[in-house]
Enzyme design. Structure first.
Site, PDB file in Angstrom:
ATOM      1  N   HIS A   1      40.668  36.241  45.371  1.00 30.73           N
ATOM      2  CA  HIS A   1      41.489  35.824  46.507  1.00 30.73           C
ATOM      3  C   HIS A   1      40.747  34.810  47.378  1.00 30.73           C
ATOM      4  CE1 HIS A   1      44.660  39.068  46.227  1.00 30.73           C
ATOM      5  NE2 HIS A   1      43.729  39.535  45.420  1.00 30.73           N
TER       6      HIS A   1
ATOM      7  N   ASP B   1      46.492  35.118  53.271  1.00 28.56           N
ATOM      8  CA  ASP B   1      46.800  35.710  51.968  1.00 28.56           C
ATOM      9  C   ASP B   1      48.009  36.624  52.159  1.00 28.56           C
ATOM     10  OD1 ASP B   1      46.701  37.594  49.695  1.00 28.56           O
ATOM     11  OD2 ASP B   1      44.708  36.799  49.314  1.00 28.56           O
TER      12      ASP B   1
ATOM     13  N   SER C   1      35.796  40.264  38.202  1.00 26.89           N
ATOM     14  CA  SER C   1      34.911  40.758  39.256  1.00 26.89           C
ATOM     15  C   SER C   1      35.242  42.164  39.737  1.00 26.89           C
ATOM     16  CB  SER C   1      34.962  39.804  40.459  1.00 26.89           C
ATOM     17  OG  SER C   1      36.284  39.718  40.965  1.00 26.89           O
TER      18      SER C   1
ATOM     19  N   HIS D   1      40.617  40.133  31.012  1.00 26.01           N
ATOM     20  CA  HIS D   1      41.431  41.152  31.668  1.00 26.01           C
ATOM     21  C   HIS D   1      42.754  40.585  32.180  1.00 26.01           C
ATOM     22  CE1 HIS D   1      39.686  38.877  34.852  1.00 26.01           C
ATOM     23  NE2 HIS D   1      40.129  39.641  35.814  1.00 26.01           N
TER      24      HIS D   1
ATOM     25  N   ASN E   1      42.977  33.992  38.213  1.00 22.37           N
ATOM     26  CA  ASN E   1      42.036  32.879  38.240  1.00 22.37           C
ATOM     27  C   ASN E   1      41.451  32.632  36.859  1.00 22.37           C
ATOM     28  OD1 ASN E   1      42.150  32.041  40.970  1.00 22.37           O
ATOM     29  ND2 ASN E   1      40.940  33.801  41.572  1.00 22.37           N
ATOM     30  N   SER E   2      41.173  33.700  36.128  1.00 23.87           N
ATOM     31  CA  SER E   2      40.649  33.550  34.772  1.00 23.87           C
ATOM     32  C   SER E   2      41.661  32.867  33.862  1.00 23.87           C
ATOM     33  CB  SER E   2      40.262  34.915  34.196  1.00 23.87           C
ATOM     34  OG  SER E   2      39.117  35.430  34.836  1.00 23.87           O
TER      35      SER E   2
ATOM     36  N   GLU F   1      41.856  29.175  34.647  1.00 19.85           N
ATOM     37  CA  GLU F   1      40.701  28.460  34.099  1.00 19.85           C
ATOM     38  C   GLU F   1      40.808  28.321  32.589  1.00 19.85           C
ATOM     39  OE1 GLU F   1      37.424  29.628  37.544  1.00 19.85           O
ATOM     40  OE2 GLU F   1      37.577  30.869  35.745  1.00 19.85           O
TER      41      GLU F   1
ATOM     42  N   GLU G   1      48.877  43.022  38.676  1.00 23.46           N
ATOM     43  CA  GLU G   1      49.781  42.135  37.945  1.00 23.46           C
ATOM     44  C   GLU G   1      49.183  41.622  36.641  1.00 23.46           C
ATOM     45  OE1 GLU G   1      47.096  39.741  40.295  1.00 23.46           O
ATOM     46  OE2 GLU G   1      48.438  41.370  40.906  1.00 23.46           O
ATOM     47  N   GLN G   2      47.999  42.100  36.264  1.00 19.34           N
ATOM     48  CA  GLN G   2      47.415  41.686  34.982  1.00 19.34           C
ATOM     49  C   GLN G   2      48.314  42.061  33.807  1.00 19.34           C
ATOM     50  OE1 GLN G   2      43.524  43.503  35.125  1.00 19.34           O
ATOM     51  NE2 GLN G   2      42.999  42.387  36.998  1.00 19.34           N
TER      52      GLN G   2
END
Length: 492
Positions: free
Chosen positions: A23, A130, A311, A386, A390-391, A394, A410-411
């Site tokens: 975040h 946020d 993380s 996961h 952000n992952s 990227e 939300e993954q």
């Protein structure tokens, strides 16, 4: 005759991220853009995140570079949290933030306003909170300060959270009894009524709805967050419109004007007006091990499996062992980012088979790494992830296919979209078994499945590049957000 009107005051934007690396990063990216355009920026940490950074990296991590300090400041507000609270206790974090942060943030806004009197300091002209930090919007509205909100996860995740209320109304949430939490038939309940995501099942919705408690903290907090966001001046999404077009279009019926600005890091990379000074601000509590880049330099193109569960995600010792054995037998070199706290409650000893691969130079295990650089390295051919947003952004920017093992929030929604809509990934079974890990890694690295997913990943990489470059859709939206919205106090 020239005008004697005074020049407009310097814009002063206050940014309030949720205390989690995924975040903080996009809000800091936005801060860089605002700072480069002449705005004064106040970046607000809660005590929990601030103390974690201090403990891990020292004062330098939270001190603005000297070249930027005149118009950039860090402020800290109390959140009632102890450092002993694990970062993956999202419910505990959210509950404490919404109970404890409104009063200190109100006081901060008052103080920032009082500092203006008699000084060359601009008043606060806009608050960017946020979506999770509902107190920021509440305090800004009370003070008459324009506010906009930033949802740092995926648009599909937001649409999932938005429909928590409907899940409650339809009697699907809370779950009637605990047995349903593991009932595959119940979890496979189709949710064709979700606009833009008619292929969703109950199991694909953000996992915080999996509760038997009618007063569950995360469900009630999510409902509050959605109501707050709907009343905002505008909503910023760090997503690629082309990737989530149907979902973003569906969200437009419920929310204020939506600006898709992702991948924001790529927009910054193509921008000539992002503050270089603030790029040095450290937001991670983990020390990056950059030796992995030189290790990758010695590997053939597209040969390495990169594994990183983010993380916050955690796993059991048994799950870590199965992943380790699967990587050891997959037949490809691997780079595994294994945080010191990734295993719940205990330190896991890596199996001999994996240590042998490391000793032979076919594997490397590090506690943290510069992920964006790793994903763009020519040697990497697969990302085991996961599905944190952000992952995934990227990975999209780097054109990497993804083998998904979603953990929470939300993954699961991201994973469903990845596999069923975007087409650039496949999913590992939730019950980790080394044989399945090795088999799916091989299929993604050398099989037809991998060829298909890599081709789609290349398409999305091209789309992300087109959106982020100067004149592209995301680049234009960033310009609109910064110049037409935030720098003029959130007015439309």
């Amino acid at each position: 005759m020239g005008s004697n009107a005074p020049p407009p005051p310097t814009p002063h934007v206050v940014l309030v991220p949720f205390p989690g690396q995924g975040h903080v990063a996009p809000l800091m990216q936005l801060a860089r853009l605002l700072h480069a355009r002449g705005a004064r920026v106040t970046f607000v940490y809660t005590q929990y995140n601030y103390r974690r950074l201090l403990r891990a990296k020292g004062e330098a991590a939270v001190r603005p570079p000297a070249t930027s300090s005149a118009r950039f400041r860090i402020e800290v507000i109390d959140d009632g949290l102890s450092l002993s609270v694990p970062q993956n206790d999202v419910g505990g974090l959210v509950d404490s933030l919404r109970k404890n942060c409104l009063h200190p943030f109100r006081a901060l806004l008052r103080r920032l306003g009082q500092e203006v009197e008699g000084q060359d300091a601009p008043p606060v002209t806009c608050v960017v909170g946020d979506v999770v930090m509902t107190f920021a919007a509440a305090a800004a509205r009370e003070a008459g300060i324009p506010e906009v909100q930033f949802f740092t996860a995926s648009a599909c995740g937001l649409l999932g959270y938005l429909h928590y209320g409907e899940l409650v109304e339809r009697g699907l949430v809370p779950f009637r009894d605990a047995s349903l939490l593991a009932d595959d038939d119940y979890l496979d309940t189709p949710l064709e009524w979700v606009p833009g995501m008619s292929h969703m099942r109950l199991r694909d919705m953000p996992t915080f709805c999996r509760t038997t408690d009618p007063d569950d903290v995360m469900v009630s907090a999510t409902l509050q967050q959605m109501e707050s966001a709907a009343g905002s001046k505008a909503l910023i999404l760090n997503t690629l419109y082309e990737l989530e077009k149907d979902v973003v279009d569906a969200l437009a019926a419920f929310f204020p004007p939506i600006y898709t600005v992702g991948p924001l890091a790529e927009v910054i990379a193509s921008s000539d007006s992002a503050s270089a000074g603030l790029a040095a601000m450290d937001i991670s509590i983990w020390q990056e091990d950059t030796r992995c880049l030189s290790w990758l330099d010695g590997k053939p193109a597209g040969s390495v499996v990169y594994v990183n569960f983010g993380s916050m995600a955690v796993m059991t010792a048994a799950q870590a062992r199965e992943f380790a054995l699967g990587l050891a037998s997959c037949g490809s070199p691997f780079l595994w980012v294994k945080r010191p706290d990734v295993v719940e409650g205990e330190e896991v000893l890596l199996p001999e088979a994996l240590l042998d691969e490391v000793a032979r130079g076919r594997g490397l295990v590090v506690p943290w790494c510069p992920q964006a650089a790793v994903l763009k390295h020519a040697a990497v051919g697969l990302f085991v992830s996961h599905c944190g947003w952000n992952s995934l952004l990227e990975a999209t920017a780097a054109g990497q296919p993804v083998l998904a093992w979603p953990c929470h929030g939300e993954q699961t929604t991201n994973c469903r979209q990845l596999c069923e809509v975007w087409g650039n990934g496949a999913q590992l079974p939730r019950e980790v078994e080394s044989g399945a890990v090795a088999r799916l890694v091989r299929e993604m690295m050398v099989g037809d499945l991998g060829k298909e997913k890599r081709a789609k990943a290349a398409e999305w990489k091209a789309a992300a590049e087109a959106a982020a470059r100067k004149g592209g859709a995301s680049w234009r939206n960033v310009e609109r957000v910064v110049n037409d919205l935030l720098l003029v106090g959130g007015k439309q």
